[in-house]
Scaffold this motif. Structure first.
Motif, short mmCIF file in Angstrom:
data_model
loop_
_atom_site.label_atom_id
_atom_site.label_comp_id
_atom_site.label_asym_id
_atom_site.label_seq_id
_atom_site.Cartn_x
_atom_site.Cartn_y
_atom_site.Cartn_z
N ILE A 1 0.63 -0.87 -0.03
CA ILE A 1 0.07 0.10 0.22
C ILE A 1 0.88 1.53 -0.02
O ILE A 1 2.14 1.39 1.56
CB ILE A 1 -0.99 -0.05 1.29
N GLY B 1 9.17 1.93 5.52
CA GLY B 1 8.90 3.61 4.90
C GLY B 1 10.07 3.71 6.27
O GLY B 1 10.62 2.63 6.54
N THR C 1 2.96 1.53 3.80
CA THR C 1 3.62 2.20 3.86
C THR C 1 3.62 3.44 4.47
O THR C 1 4.11 4.91 3.80
CB THR C 1 4.36 2.31 2.33
#
Ligand SMILES: Cc1cc2nc3c(=O)[nH]c(=O)nc-3n(C[C@H](O)[C@H](O)[C@H](O)COP(=O)(O)OP(=O)(O)OC[C@H]3O[C@@H](n4cnc5c(N)ncnc54)[C@H](O)[C@@H]3O)c2cc1C
Length: 449
Positions: free
Chosen positions: A6, A424, A263
Protein backbone atom coordinates in the motif's frame (compact mmCIF):
# COMPACT_ATOMS: atom_id res chain seq x y z
CA UNK A 1 3.22 -15.92 -2.47
CA UNK A 2 1.11 -12.89 -3.25
CA UNK A 3 1.83 -9.55 -1.61
CA UNK A 4 0.06 -6.24 -1.68
CA UNK A 5 2.02 -3.04 -1.06
CA UNK A 6 0.00 0.00 0.00
CA UNK A 7 1.75 3.15 -1.24
CA UNK A 8 4.22 3.78 -4.08
CA UNK A 9 6.74 5.89 -2.15
CA UNK A 10 10.39 4.87 -1.85
CA UNK A 11 9.58 2.38 0.94
CA UNK A 12 6.77 0.67 -0.99
CA UNK A 13 8.60 0.55 -4.31
CA UNK A 14 11.85 -0.69 -2.73
CA UNK A 15 9.97 -3.47 -0.93
CA UNK A 16 8.01 -4.44 -4.05
CA UNK A 17 11.28 -4.51 -6.05
CA UNK A 18 12.95 -6.88 -3.58
CA UNK A 19 9.91 -9.15 -3.48
CA UNK A 20 9.54 -9.44 -7.27
CA UNK A 21 13.30 -10.05 -7.48
CA UNK A 22 12.67 -13.07 -5.28
CA UNK A 23 9.80 -14.39 -7.36
CA UNK A 24 6.82 -13.00 -5.44
CA UNK A 25 3.67 -11.81 -7.13
CA UNK A 26 3.26 -8.17 -6.06
CA UNK A 27 0.53 -5.55 -6.52
CA UNK A 28 1.33 -1.95 -5.52
CA UNK A 29 -1.60 0.43 -4.90
CA UNK A 30 -0.99 4.18 -4.84
CA UNK A 31 -3.77 6.68 -4.16
CA UNK A 32 -2.13 9.51 -6.15
CA UNK A 33 -1.63 9.55 -9.92
CA UNK A 34 2.10 10.13 -9.27
CA UNK A 35 4.84 7.76 -8.18
CA UNK A 36 7.28 8.54 -5.37
CA UNK A 37 5.18 9.64 -2.38
CA UNK A 38 7.05 12.23 -0.34
CA UNK A 39 9.95 11.80 -2.79
CA UNK A 40 7.97 12.79 -5.89
CA UNK A 41 8.73 15.42 -8.51
CA UNK A 42 6.09 17.65 -10.04
CA UNK A 43 5.38 20.86 -11.91
CA UNK A 44 4.49 24.07 -10.11
CA UNK A 45 1.06 24.50 -11.65
CA UNK A 46 -2.63 24.56 -10.77
CA UNK A 47 -3.09 21.93 -8.03
CA UNK A 48 0.44 22.34 -6.62
CA UNK A 49 -0.74 23.76 -3.29
CA UNK A 50 -3.28 20.95 -2.96
CA UNK A 51 -0.63 18.33 -3.65
CA UNK A 52 1.54 19.76 -0.86
CA UNK A 53 -1.43 19.61 1.52
CA UNK A 54 -1.83 15.89 0.89
CA UNK A 55 1.71 15.43 2.22
CA UNK A 56 1.14 17.57 5.31
CA UNK A 57 2.77 20.70 3.89
CA UNK A 58 1.49 24.27 3.72
CA UNK A 59 2.73 27.21 1.70
CA UNK A 60 3.50 30.08 4.08
CA UNK A 61 4.89 32.68 1.66
CA UNK A 62 5.58 33.16 -2.05
CA UNK A 63 6.85 35.99 -4.21
CA UNK A 64 5.21 36.90 -6.52
CA UNK A 65 1.87 35.22 -5.84
CA UNK A 66 1.43 31.57 -6.76
CA UNK A 67 -0.68 32.27 -9.88
CA UNK A 68 2.17 34.34 -11.32
CA UNK A 69 4.73 31.67 -10.35
CA UNK A 70 2.75 29.11 -12.39
CA UNK A 71 3.79 31.08 -15.51
CA UNK A 72 7.34 31.84 -14.37
CA UNK A 73 8.05 28.25 -13.32
CA UNK A 74 6.33 26.46 -16.21
CA UNK A 75 9.59 24.85 -17.36
CA UNK A 76 10.83 23.82 -13.92
CA UNK A 77 10.52 20.40 -12.34
CA UNK A 78 10.58 20.39 -8.54
CA UNK A 79 10.34 17.85 -5.73
CA UNK A 80 7.92 18.27 -2.85
CA UNK A 81 10.67 20.30 -1.19
CA UNK A 82 14.32 20.13 -0.24
CA UNK A 83 15.65 16.67 -0.97
CA UNK A 84 19.20 15.42 -0.84
CA UNK A 85 20.15 11.82 -0.21
CA UNK A 86 22.68 11.24 2.54
CA UNK A 87 25.74 9.04 2.26
CA UNK A 88 26.02 9.22 -1.52
CA UNK A 89 27.04 5.90 -3.01
CA UNK A 90 27.36 4.42 0.49
CA UNK A 91 23.76 5.32 1.42
CA UNK A 92 21.13 2.56 1.65
CA UNK A 93 19.08 3.90 -1.28
CA UNK A 94 21.88 3.92 -3.86
CA UNK A 95 23.14 0.54 -2.63
CA UNK A 96 19.69 -1.00 -3.00
CA UNK A 97 19.26 0.42 -6.52
CA UNK A 98 22.57 -1.17 -7.47
CA UNK A 99 21.19 -4.56 -6.30
CA UNK A 100 18.50 -4.22 -8.97
CA UNK A 101 21.09 -3.29 -11.59
CA UNK A 102 19.82 0.31 -11.58
CA UNK A 103 22.63 2.82 -12.11
CA UNK A 104 21.38 6.38 -11.80
CA UNK A 105 23.59 9.44 -12.12
CA UNK A 106 23.84 11.71 -9.12
CA UNK A 107 25.22 15.20 -8.58
CA UNK A 108 27.20 14.93 -5.38
CA UNK A 109 29.15 17.30 -3.21
CA UNK A 110 30.79 17.85 0.11
CA UNK A 111 29.35 20.28 2.65
CA UNK A 112 30.42 23.85 3.29
CA UNK A 113 29.74 25.89 6.42
CA UNK A 114 28.24 29.38 6.52
CA UNK A 115 29.94 30.93 9.53
CA UNK A 116 31.66 34.29 9.94
CA UNK A 117 33.26 33.29 6.68
CA UNK A 118 32.34 30.58 4.18
CA UNK A 119 34.28 27.41 4.88
CA UNK A 120 34.19 24.86 2.01
CA UNK A 121 34.50 22.01 2.66
CA UNK A 122 33.78 22.18 6.35
CA UNK A 123 35.70 18.96 6.90
CA UNK A 124 39.23 19.42 5.62
CA UNK A 125 41.67 16.50 5.45
CA UNK A 126 43.28 17.62 8.71
CA UNK A 127 39.88 17.74 10.47
CA UNK A 128 39.05 14.23 9.32
CA UNK A 129 42.41 13.16 10.63
CA UNK A 130 41.61 14.69 14.01
CA UNK A 131 38.15 13.11 14.15
CA UNK A 132 39.15 9.73 12.75
CA UNK A 133 40.52 8.21 15.98
CA UNK A 134 37.16 8.83 17.67
CA UNK A 135 35.30 7.24 14.76
CA UNK A 136 37.67 4.27 14.67
CA UNK A 137 37.20 3.83 18.39
CA UNK A 138 33.46 3.67 17.79
CA UNK A 139 33.83 1.24 14.91
CA UNK A 140 35.52 -1.24 17.18
CA UNK A 141 33.13 -0.71 20.05
CA UNK A 142 31.33 -3.79 21.35
CA UNK A 143 27.68 -4.23 20.36
CA UNK A 144 26.53 -3.95 23.98
CA UNK A 145 28.39 -0.67 24.30
CA UNK A 146 26.70 0.64 21.16
CA UNK A 147 23.29 -0.24 22.61
CA UNK A 148 24.33 1.67 25.73
CA UNK A 149 25.42 4.63 23.63
CA UNK A 150 22.00 4.78 22.01
CA UNK A 151 20.68 5.99 25.35
CA UNK A 152 23.28 8.75 25.67
CA UNK A 153 22.32 12.12 24.18
CA UNK A 154 24.44 14.18 21.82
CA UNK A 155 24.28 16.96 24.41
CA UNK A 156 26.18 14.77 26.90
CA UNK A 157 28.57 13.62 24.20
CA UNK A 158 29.43 17.20 23.24
CA UNK A 159 30.11 18.07 26.90
CA UNK A 160 32.55 15.16 27.01
CA UNK A 161 34.30 15.34 23.64
CA UNK A 162 33.29 18.62 22.02
CA UNK A 163 36.41 20.68 21.39
CA UNK A 164 37.16 23.04 18.48
CA UNK A 165 36.03 21.80 15.08
CA UNK A 166 34.81 18.49 16.51
CA UNK A 167 32.36 20.44 18.70
CA UNK A 168 30.92 22.22 15.65
CA UNK A 169 30.67 18.94 13.75
CA UNK A 170 28.89 17.29 16.68
CA UNK A 171 26.49 20.21 16.94
CA UNK A 172 25.68 20.20 13.23
CA UNK A 173 25.62 16.72 11.75
CA UNK A 174 23.40 14.90 14.28
CA UNK A 175 20.79 17.63 13.76
CA UNK A 176 21.04 17.45 9.97
CA UNK A 177 20.81 13.67 10.06
CA UNK A 178 17.77 13.50 12.33
CA UNK A 179 16.00 16.79 11.38
CA UNK A 180 15.78 17.55 15.09
CA UNK A 181 17.38 20.65 16.66
CA UNK A 182 17.25 19.50 20.27
CA UNK A 183 20.58 17.79 21.03
CA UNK A 184 19.26 16.40 24.32
CA UNK A 185 16.78 14.25 22.32
CA UNK A 186 19.29 12.93 19.76
CA UNK A 187 20.95 9.60 20.49
CA UNK A 188 24.74 9.52 20.25
CA UNK A 189 24.87 5.85 19.23
CA UNK A 190 22.52 6.28 16.29
CA UNK A 191 24.09 9.37 14.84
CA UNK A 192 27.78 8.49 15.21
CA UNK A 193 27.34 5.68 12.76
CA UNK A 194 25.40 7.81 10.32
CA UNK A 195 28.20 10.39 10.55
CA UNK A 196 30.69 7.92 9.19
CA UNK A 197 28.94 8.30 5.84
CA UNK A 198 29.54 12.04 5.89
CA UNK A 199 33.29 11.53 6.06
CA UNK A 200 33.40 9.98 2.57
CA UNK A 201 33.62 11.58 -0.88
CA UNK A 202 30.08 12.85 -1.58
CA UNK A 203 28.08 13.03 1.64
CA UNK A 204 25.00 14.45 -0.12
CA UNK A 205 23.70 13.58 -3.60
CA UNK A 206 20.81 14.56 -5.89
CA UNK A 207 19.70 12.47 -8.89
CA UNK A 208 19.94 13.87 -12.40
CA UNK A 209 16.44 14.33 -13.79
CA UNK A 210 14.90 15.00 -10.38
CA UNK A 211 14.08 12.94 -7.35
CA UNK A 212 11.34 10.97 -9.11
CA UNK A 213 13.95 9.24 -11.28
CA UNK A 214 14.49 6.94 -8.26
CA UNK A 215 10.81 5.94 -8.05
CA UNK A 216 10.50 5.64 -11.82
CA UNK A 217 13.53 3.36 -12.09
CA UNK A 218 12.18 1.07 -9.35
CA UNK A 219 8.69 1.04 -10.90
CA UNK A 220 10.17 -0.01 -14.24
CA UNK A 221 12.08 -2.80 -12.48
CA UNK A 222 8.91 -4.01 -10.70
CA UNK A 223 6.85 -4.11 -13.90
CA UNK A 224 9.65 -5.77 -15.87
CA UNK A 225 9.69 -8.51 -13.25
CA UNK A 226 5.97 -9.20 -13.32
CA UNK A 227 4.79 -6.85 -10.57
CA UNK A 228 1.83 -4.49 -11.08
CA UNK A 229 1.50 -0.85 -10.02
CA UNK A 230 -1.94 0.72 -9.83
CA UNK A 231 -1.92 4.52 -9.66
CA UNK A 232 -4.96 6.48 -8.46
CA UNK A 233 -6.12 3.47 -6.41
CA UNK A 234 -6.74 4.31 -2.78
CA UNK A 235 -6.87 1.41 -0.35
CA UNK A 236 -9.86 2.01 1.95
CA UNK A 237 -9.39 -0.82 4.36
CA UNK A 238 -7.05 -3.58 5.45
CA UNK A 239 -9.18 -6.64 6.14
CA UNK A 240 -8.17 -8.24 9.45
CA UNK A 241 -9.86 -11.32 10.90
CA UNK A 242 -8.90 -12.91 14.23
CA UNK A 243 -5.51 -11.20 14.35
CA UNK A 244 -4.60 -12.11 10.74
CA UNK A 245 -4.44 -9.69 7.76
CA UNK A 246 -6.35 -11.29 4.89
CA UNK A 247 -6.64 -8.66 2.19
CA UNK A 248 -7.61 -5.13 1.28
CA UNK A 249 -10.66 -3.23 0.16
CA UNK A 250 -10.57 -0.72 -2.69
CA UNK A 251 -13.86 1.07 -3.16
CA UNK A 252 -16.22 -1.86 -2.60
CA UNK A 253 -13.96 -4.53 -4.03
CA UNK A 254 -12.18 -6.97 -1.70
CA UNK A 255 -8.87 -8.56 -2.72
CA UNK A 256 -7.09 -11.37 -0.91
CA UNK A 257 -3.33 -11.42 -0.27
CA UNK A 258 -0.90 -13.61 1.69
CA UNK A 259 1.01 -10.60 2.96
CA UNK A 260 0.13 -6.90 3.22
CA UNK A 261 2.78 -4.19 3.47
CA UNK A 262 1.65 -0.83 4.79
CA UNK A 263 3.89 2.15 3.89
CA UNK A 264 1.86 5.25 4.81
CA UNK A 265 3.10 7.35 7.71
CA UNK A 266 2.61 4.89 10.58
CA UNK A 267 0.58 7.37 12.64
CA UNK A 268 -2.13 7.02 9.93
CA UNK A 269 -2.42 3.23 10.13
CA UNK A 270 -5.75 3.32 11.96
CA UNK A 271 -7.35 5.33 9.14
CA UNK A 272 -7.46 2.09 7.13
CA UNK A 273 -7.02 -0.64 9.76
CA UNK A 274 -9.47 -1.17 12.60
CA UNK A 275 -7.60 -0.22 15.81
CA UNK A 276 -9.73 -2.66 17.81
CA UNK A 277 -7.82 -5.50 16.12
CA UNK A 278 -4.47 -4.32 17.63
CA UNK A 279 -3.22 -4.60 21.22
CA UNK A 280 -4.04 -1.42 23.14
CA UNK A 281 -0.39 -0.68 24.07
CA UNK A 282 0.66 -0.85 20.39
CA UNK A 283 -2.16 1.52 19.40
CA UNK A 284 -1.10 3.97 22.11
CA UNK A 285 2.60 3.67 21.17
CA UNK A 286 1.97 4.25 17.44
CA UNK A 287 -0.36 7.20 18.01
CA UNK A 288 2.33 8.92 20.09
CA UNK A 289 5.20 8.56 17.61
CA UNK A 290 6.49 11.99 16.58
CA UNK A 291 7.53 12.93 13.02
CA UNK A 292 9.95 15.77 12.19
CA UNK A 293 9.33 19.23 10.70
CA UNK A 294 11.04 21.96 8.70
CA UNK A 295 10.57 25.04 6.60
CA UNK A 296 11.46 24.34 2.97
CA UNK A 297 12.37 27.16 0.57
CA UNK A 298 12.93 27.52 -3.16
CA UNK A 299 14.64 30.60 -4.59
CA UNK A 300 14.74 30.69 -8.40
CA UNK A 301 17.72 32.72 -9.62
CA UNK A 302 18.71 33.76 -13.14
CA UNK A 303 22.39 34.04 -12.28
CA UNK A 304 24.69 32.02 -10.07
CA UNK A 305 28.36 32.20 -9.26
CA UNK A 306 29.80 29.00 -10.78
CA UNK A 307 31.74 28.44 -7.55
CA UNK A 308 28.48 27.65 -5.80
CA UNK A 309 26.99 25.38 -8.44
CA UNK A 310 26.41 21.79 -7.24
CA UNK A 311 27.58 22.56 -3.70
CA UNK A 312 25.69 22.37 -0.39
CA UNK A 313 26.19 24.56 2.67
CA UNK A 314 25.02 24.16 6.24
CA UNK A 315 24.36 26.80 8.88
CA UNK A 316 23.62 27.03 12.56
CA UNK A 317 21.59 29.94 13.91
CA UNK A 318 22.31 30.15 17.63
CA UNK A 319 20.19 31.27 20.58
CA UNK A 320 16.85 31.48 18.83
CA UNK A 321 13.42 30.76 20.25
CA UNK A 322 13.07 27.23 18.85
CA UNK A 323 13.21 23.86 20.63
CA UNK A 324 16.92 23.08 21.07
CA UNK A 325 17.82 26.83 21.17
CA UNK A 326 19.62 26.65 17.81
CA UNK A 327 18.24 26.16 14.31
CA UNK A 328 20.27 24.14 11.84
CA UNK A 329 19.63 24.15 8.11
CA UNK A 330 21.09 23.64 4.66
CA UNK A 331 21.26 25.58 1.40
CA UNK A 332 21.85 23.62 -1.78
CA UNK A 333 22.78 24.45 -5.37
CA UNK A 334 22.30 21.13 -7.16
CA UNK A 335 19.07 21.96 -8.99
CA UNK A 336 20.06 23.42 -12.34
CA UNK A 337 19.87 22.86 -16.07
CA UNK A 338 22.82 20.49 -15.61
CA UNK A 339 20.73 18.21 -13.38
CA UNK A 340 17.84 18.58 -15.90
CA UNK A 341 15.35 20.26 -13.58
CA UNK A 342 15.51 23.94 -14.58
CA UNK A 343 15.54 25.78 -17.91
CA UNK A 344 18.96 26.80 -19.30
CA UNK A 345 20.49 29.72 -17.40
CA UNK A 346 18.17 29.31 -14.37
CA UNK A 347 19.08 27.94 -10.97
CA UNK A 348 16.87 26.68 -8.19
CA UNK A 349 18.32 27.11 -4.72
CA UNK A 350 16.70 24.66 -2.32
CA UNK A 351 16.99 25.23 1.42
CA UNK A 352 15.54 23.99 4.66
CA UNK A 353 15.63 24.97 8.30
CA UNK A 354 14.74 22.42 10.96
CA UNK A 355 11.93 22.85 13.51
CA UNK A 356 9.50 20.66 15.40
CA UNK A 357 6.19 19.67 13.74
CA UNK A 358 4.38 21.96 16.21
CA UNK A 359 6.62 24.91 15.29
CA UNK A 360 6.09 24.19 11.57
CA UNK A 361 2.34 24.53 12.01
CA UNK A 362 2.70 28.09 13.40
CA UNK A 363 2.91 30.68 10.65
CA UNK A 364 4.89 33.10 12.86
CA UNK A 365 7.55 30.46 13.54
CA UNK A 366 7.69 29.46 9.87
CA UNK A 367 8.24 33.11 8.90
CA UNK A 368 11.10 33.35 11.43
CA UNK A 369 12.71 30.34 9.75
CA UNK A 370 12.28 32.00 6.34
CA UNK A 371 14.23 34.98 7.68
CA UNK A 372 16.97 32.69 9.02
CA UNK A 373 17.30 30.92 5.65
CA UNK A 374 17.41 34.18 3.70
CA UNK A 375 19.95 35.71 6.08
CA UNK A 376 22.26 32.75 5.44
CA UNK A 377 21.57 32.77 1.69
CA UNK A 378 22.59 36.41 1.67
CA UNK A 379 25.94 35.49 3.25
CA UNK A 380 26.56 33.18 0.29
CA UNK A 381 25.12 35.54 -2.38
CA UNK A 382 24.98 39.13 -1.06
CA UNK A 383 22.93 40.35 -4.09
CA UNK A 384 20.70 37.26 -4.48
CA UNK A 385 17.51 39.37 -4.46
CA UNK A 386 18.67 41.16 -7.61
CA UNK A 387 18.73 37.83 -9.48
CA UNK A 388 15.65 36.25 -7.92
CA UNK A 389 12.67 35.53 -10.22
CA UNK A 390 10.40 33.82 -7.70
CA UNK A 391 10.45 32.05 -4.36
CA UNK A 392 8.23 29.63 -2.42
CA UNK A 393 8.36 28.77 1.29
CA UNK A 394 6.41 25.80 2.66
CA UNK A 395 6.20 24.38 6.15
CA UNK A 396 6.15 20.60 6.59
CA UNK A 397 5.17 18.74 9.73
CA UNK A 398 5.73 15.22 8.43
CA UNK A 399 9.17 15.26 6.85
CA UNK A 400 10.67 12.14 8.37
CA UNK A 401 7.98 9.66 9.39
CA UNK A 402 9.27 9.10 12.92
CA UNK A 403 12.00 11.26 14.47
CA UNK A 404 15.04 9.15 15.32
CA UNK A 405 15.35 10.31 18.91
CA UNK A 406 15.93 8.78 22.34
CA UNK A 407 12.32 9.35 23.43
CA UNK A 408 10.74 8.13 20.19
CA UNK A 409 11.76 4.58 19.40
CA UNK A 410 10.95 3.55 15.83
CA UNK A 411 8.76 0.46 15.39
CA UNK A 412 9.84 -2.87 13.92
CA UNK A 413 8.64 -3.91 10.44
CA UNK A 414 6.58 -6.68 12.05
CA UNK A 415 3.20 -5.61 13.48
CA UNK A 416 1.11 -7.45 16.10
CA UNK A 417 -1.17 -8.57 13.22
CA UNK A 418 -0.05 -11.72 11.40
CA UNK A 419 0.89 -11.11 7.72
CA UNK A 420 0.77 -7.32 8.15
CA UNK A 421 4.15 -5.54 7.88
CA UNK A 422 5.23 -1.92 7.76
CA UNK A 423 7.84 -0.43 5.46
CA UNK A 424 9.02 3.13 4.84
CA UNK A 425 10.82 5.80 6.81
CA UNK A 426 8.81 5.11 9.98
CA UNK A 427 10.53 1.85 10.85
CA UNK A 428 13.74 1.08 12.72
CA UNK A 429 16.02 0.60 9.72
CA UNK A 430 19.38 2.19 8.86
CA UNK A 431 19.63 5.90 8.16
CA UNK A 432 16.85 8.45 7.89
CA UNK A 433 14.48 9.74 5.21
CA UNK A 434 14.90 8.21 1.78
CA UNK A 435 17.67 5.88 3.01
CA UNK A 436 15.56 4.63 5.91
CA UNK A 437 12.59 4.03 3.56
CA UNK A 438 14.82 2.11 1.11
CA UNK A 439 16.51 0.07 3.83
CA UNK A 440 13.18 -0.94 5.37
CA UNK A 441 12.76 -3.16 2.27
CA UNK A 442 15.81 -5.19 3.37
CA UNK A 443 14.25 -5.77 6.79
CA UNK A 444 10.98 -6.97 5.24
CA UNK A 445 12.90 -9.24 2.85
CA UNK A 446 14.82 -10.73 5.81
CA UNK A 447 11.48 -11.73 7.38
CA UNK A 448 9.70 -12.90 4.26
CA UNK A 449 12.27 -14.45 1.99
C1 LIG B 1 9.59 18.35 1.90
C2 LIG B 1 10.33 17.13 2.26
C3 LIG B 1 11.71 17.18 2.30
C4 LIG B 1 12.44 16.02 2.60
N1 LIG B 1 13.81 16.05 2.55
C5 LIG B 1 14.51 14.90 2.63
C6 LIG B 1 15.92 14.87 2.40
O1 LIG B 1 16.53 15.90 2.12
N2 LIG B 1 16.56 13.67 2.50
C7 LIG B 1 15.90 12.52 2.81
O2 LIG B 1 16.52 11.46 2.88
N3 LIG B 1 14.56 12.53 3.05
C8 LIG B 1 13.87 13.68 2.96
N4 LIG B 1 12.51 13.69 3.17
C9 LIG B 1 11.88 12.45 3.64
C10 LIG B 1 11.66 11.47 2.50
O3 LIG B 1 11.00 12.09 1.43
C11 LIG B 1 10.80 10.34 3.07
O4 LIG B 1 11.48 9.78 4.17
C12 LIG B 1 10.52 9.22 2.09
O5 LIG B 1 10.22 9.70 0.82
C13 LIG B 1 9.39 8.39 2.69
O6 LIG B 1 9.04 7.33 1.85
P1 LIG B 1 7.93 6.31 2.33
O7 LIG B 1 7.79 5.31 1.25
O8 LIG B 1 8.23 5.84 3.69
O9 LIG B 1 6.59 7.14 2.51
P2 LIG B 1 5.75 8.03 1.48
O10 LIG B 1 6.62 8.61 0.47
O11 LIG B 1 4.90 8.93 2.29
O12 LIG B 1 4.83 6.94 0.73
C14 LIG B 1 3.56 6.58 1.14
C15 LIG B 1 2.67 6.52 -0.10
O13 LIG B 1 1.41 5.99 0.25
C16 LIG B 1 0.44 6.68 -0.51
N5 LIG B 1 -0.86 6.47 0.16
C17 LIG B 1 -1.34 7.10 1.26
N6 LIG B 1 -2.55 6.62 1.60
C18 LIG B 1 -2.83 5.63 0.71
C19 LIG B 1 -3.92 4.73 0.55
N7 LIG B 1 -4.95 4.72 1.40
N8 LIG B 1 -3.88 3.84 -0.47
C20 LIG B 1 -2.83 3.81 -1.34
N9 LIG B 1 -1.77 4.66 -1.23
C21 LIG B 1 -1.76 5.54 -0.21
C22 LIG B 1 0.92 8.11 -0.51
O14 LIG B 1 0.31 8.86 -1.54
C23 LIG B 1 2.41 7.89 -0.72
O15 LIG B 1 2.75 7.86 -2.09
C24 LIG B 1 11.76 14.83 2.90
C25 LIG B 1 10.36 14.79 2.88
C26 LIG B 1 9.65 15.92 2.53
C27 LIG B 1 8.16 15.84 2.45
Amino acid sequence: MKACVIGAGVGGLATASLLVKNGWSVDVYEKEELLGGRALSCKIQEGYENLLKKFEMKIVATSPDLQQIYDLAADYKVDLGFHLIGGGKKGACVRLLRQFGIELNFVGSRLGFIGDKIDYPILKAKDKFAILPRILQLLFTRKSKIEEMKKISMEEMIKKYGRGKLKLILELFPRLITTVNDLSRISAGETFFAQRELLGGDPVVYPYGGLNSIAEAMAEYIEKNGGRIYLGQKVNKIIIEDGVAKGIKIKRKEKEYDVIIFTLPIQHIFTIADEKEFPEEWVEYVKNLKPTGSLISYHALNKLNKNLLNKSFVFIERNVDFEGNDVVGMIDFKMSHESSVTPRGKYLVQSYAICTPEEAKKRKKAMELKKIIEKNLEKLIPDYEKHMEWNIHAAIWHLDGVAKTIDNEKPDVVTPIKNLYIAGDCVASKGVGVNCAADSANLIAERLI
